[in-house]
Design an enzyme around this catalytic site. Structure first.
Site, mmCIF file in Angstrom:
data_model
loop_
_atom_site.group_PDB
_atom_site.id
_atom_site.type_symbol
_atom_site.label_atom_id
_atom_site.label_comp_id
_atom_site.label_asym_id
_atom_site.label_seq_id
_atom_site.Cartn_x
_atom_site.Cartn_y
_atom_site.Cartn_z
ATOM 1 N N ASN A 14 -5.250 2.605 -13.151
ATOM 2 C CA ASN A 14 -4.320 1.609 -12.600
ATOM 3 C C ASN A 14 -2.900 2.126 -12.751
ATOM 4 O OD1 ASN A 14 -3.347 -0.922 -11.616
ATOM 5 N ND2 ASN A 14 -2.897 -1.548 -13.710
ATOM 6 N N GLY B 220 0.793 -1.234 0.000
ATOM 7 C CA GLY B 220 0.000 0.000 0.000
ATOM 8 C C GLY B 220 0.822 1.279 0.000
ATOM 9 N N SER B 221 2.055 1.230 -0.525
ATOM 10 C CA SER B 221 2.833 2.482 -0.555
ATOM 11 C C SER B 221 2.226 3.483 -1.541
ATOM 12 C CB SER B 221 4.308 2.207 -0.867
ATOM 13 O OG SER B 221 4.469 1.792 -2.195
ATOM 14 N N ASN B 222 1.652 2.991 -2.623
ATOM 15 C CA ASN B 222 0.952 3.907 -3.538
ATOM 16 C C ASN B 222 -0.311 4.469 -2.886
ATOM 17 O OD1 ASN B 222 2.110 4.283 -6.365
ATOM 18 N ND2 ASN B 222 2.312 2.064 -6.101
ATOM 19 N N GLU C 187 6.586 5.963 -9.008
ATOM 20 C CA GLU C 187 5.142 5.681 -8.993
ATOM 21 C C GLU C 187 4.414 6.634 -8.049
ATOM 22 O OE1 GLU C 187 3.830 1.594 -8.517
ATOM 23 O OE2 GLU C 187 5.693 0.854 -9.351
ATOM 24 N N ILE D 297 -7.753 -9.573 -11.223
ATOM 25 C CA ILE D 297 -8.359 -9.024 -12.446
ATOM 26 C C ILE D 297 -9.857 -8.818 -12.230
ATOM 27 C CG2 ILE D 297 -8.838 -9.526 -14.890
ATOM 28 C CD1 ILE D 297 -6.082 -10.946 -14.925
ATOM 29 N N LEU D 298 -10.317 -7.628 -12.567
ATOM 30 C CA LEU D 298 -11.741 -7.314 -12.421
ATOM 31 C C LEU D 298 -12.496 -7.819 -13.653
ATOM 32 C CD1 LEU D 298 -11.216 -3.639 -11.222
ATOM 33 C CD2 LEU D 298 -12.092 -5.508 -9.807
ATOM 34 N N HIS E 219 0.997 0.678 -13.192
ATOM 35 C CA HIS E 219 1.698 -0.555 -13.564
ATOM 36 C C HIS E 219 3.202 -0.292 -13.605
ATOM 37 C CE1 HIS E 219 2.044 -4.538 -15.265
ATOM 38 N NE2 HIS E 219 2.918 -4.050 -16.132
HETATM 39 C C1 GAR Z 1 3.584 -1.328 -7.404
HETATM 40 O O1 GAR Z 1 4.865 -1.394 -7.964
HETATM 41 C C2 GAR Z 1 2.530 -1.390 -8.498
HETATM 42 O O2 GAR Z 1 2.888 -0.711 -9.667
HETATM 43 C C3 GAR Z 1 2.459 -2.868 -8.741
HETATM 44 O O3 GAR Z 1 2.531 -3.448 -7.467
HETATM 45 C C4 GAR Z 1 3.279 -2.601 -6.590
HETATM 46 C C5 GAR Z 1 2.441 -2.317 -5.380
HETATM 47 O O4 GAR Z 1 3.149 -1.606 -4.406
HETATM 48 N N1 GAR Z 1 1.262 -3.204 -9.436
HETATM 49 C C6 GAR Z 1 1.172 -4.216 -10.299
HETATM 50 O O5 GAR Z 1 2.101 -4.955 -10.563
HETATM 51 C C7 GAR Z 1 -0.186 -4.364 -10.932
HETATM 52 N N2 GAR Z 1 -0.164 -5.344 -11.953
HETATM 53 P P1 GAR Z 1 2.400 -0.876 -3.216
HETATM 54 O O6 GAR Z 1 1.429 -1.897 -2.610
HETATM 55 O O7 GAR Z 1 3.493 -0.528 -2.257
HETATM 56 O O8 GAR Z 1 1.675 0.309 -3.770
#
Ligand code: GAR
Length: 193
Positions: free
Chosen positions: A112, A20-22, A179, A97-98, A114
């Site tokens: 999203n 959940g850093s994003n 990101e 996947i939704l 990526h």
């Molecule tokens: C992030 O790097 C995101 O881009 C990736 O998972 C990580 C989640 O980090 N997402 C995918 O690969 C989606 N297919 P976070 O939980 O720290 O935000």
């Protein structure tokens, strides 16, 4: 494009599966004056997702759903989203996947992030695949979600240089830093701000 009405922020839900850093960076952004969105709901498919803790800390409602029970669960999620008047969904490290049905219901309102320069390296294990192909650059992409995996319209991308001794771990860290900046910028762009 999502339209802003008056001065009210658009109520949003963030879907997560892990750290959940994003989500953390989106919460921080949502609290700024310039943010067009507020985050009113956190949804996860994983009851152990670390990011769920951010709900309590920030006083945001969180819900966990078993996405494997697809149809029924999605109807429940749609009800919860309606109940909270959610008008935008940000997928942030959401590894499920939704369905087409769900995406159609929120067409143009699901974003999203990526960890690759799409259309390269859709799907999983992006960093290792970029390294295996001796790429000079990788990066991240924020895009609209459509019914094809990682294929919706691109909103913004950020390039990251791959160093000589890069590992998938070091690359993931470098990309993640970008990101956290890119997602808020992409949201501003969606609202023409
Ligand atoms: C992030 O790097 C995101 O881009 C990736 O998972 C990580 C989640 O980090 N997402 C995918 O690969 C989606 N297919 P976070 O939980 O720290 O935000």
């Amino acid at each position: 494009m999502v339209k802003l009405t008056g001065y009210k922020k658009i109520k949003s839900a963030v879907f997560i599966s892990g750290t959940g850093s994003n989500l953390k960076s989106l919460i921080k952004f949502s609290k700024t004056r310039k943010s067009p969105i507020s985050i009113n709901l956190i949804i996860s498919n994983n009851p152990r997702a670390k990011g769920l803790k951010l709900g309590k800390i920030n006083n945001i409602k969180k819900k966990v759903f078993d996405f494997k029970k697809n149809h029924k669960t999605e109807n429940q999620i749609i009800s919860v989203l309606k109940e909270h008047k959610i008008d935008m969904i940000c997928l942030a490290g959401f590894m499920t996947i939704l369905s087409k049905n769900f995406i159609t219901k929120f067409r143009g309102k699901i974003l999203n992030i990526h960890p690759s320069l799409l259309p390269k390296y859709k799907g999983l294990n992006t960093h290792q695949r970029a390294l295996n192909n001796n790429e000079k650059y990788s990066g991240c992409t924020v895009h609209f979600v459509n019914s094809k995996l990682d294929s919706g319209k691109i909103i913004l991308q950020k390039k990251v240089k791959i160093s000589k001794n890069e590992t998938k771990g070091s690359l993931a860290k470098k990309v993640l830093v970008q990101e956290h900046k890119l997602y808020p910028k992409a949201i501003l762009k969606v609202f023409n701000l």
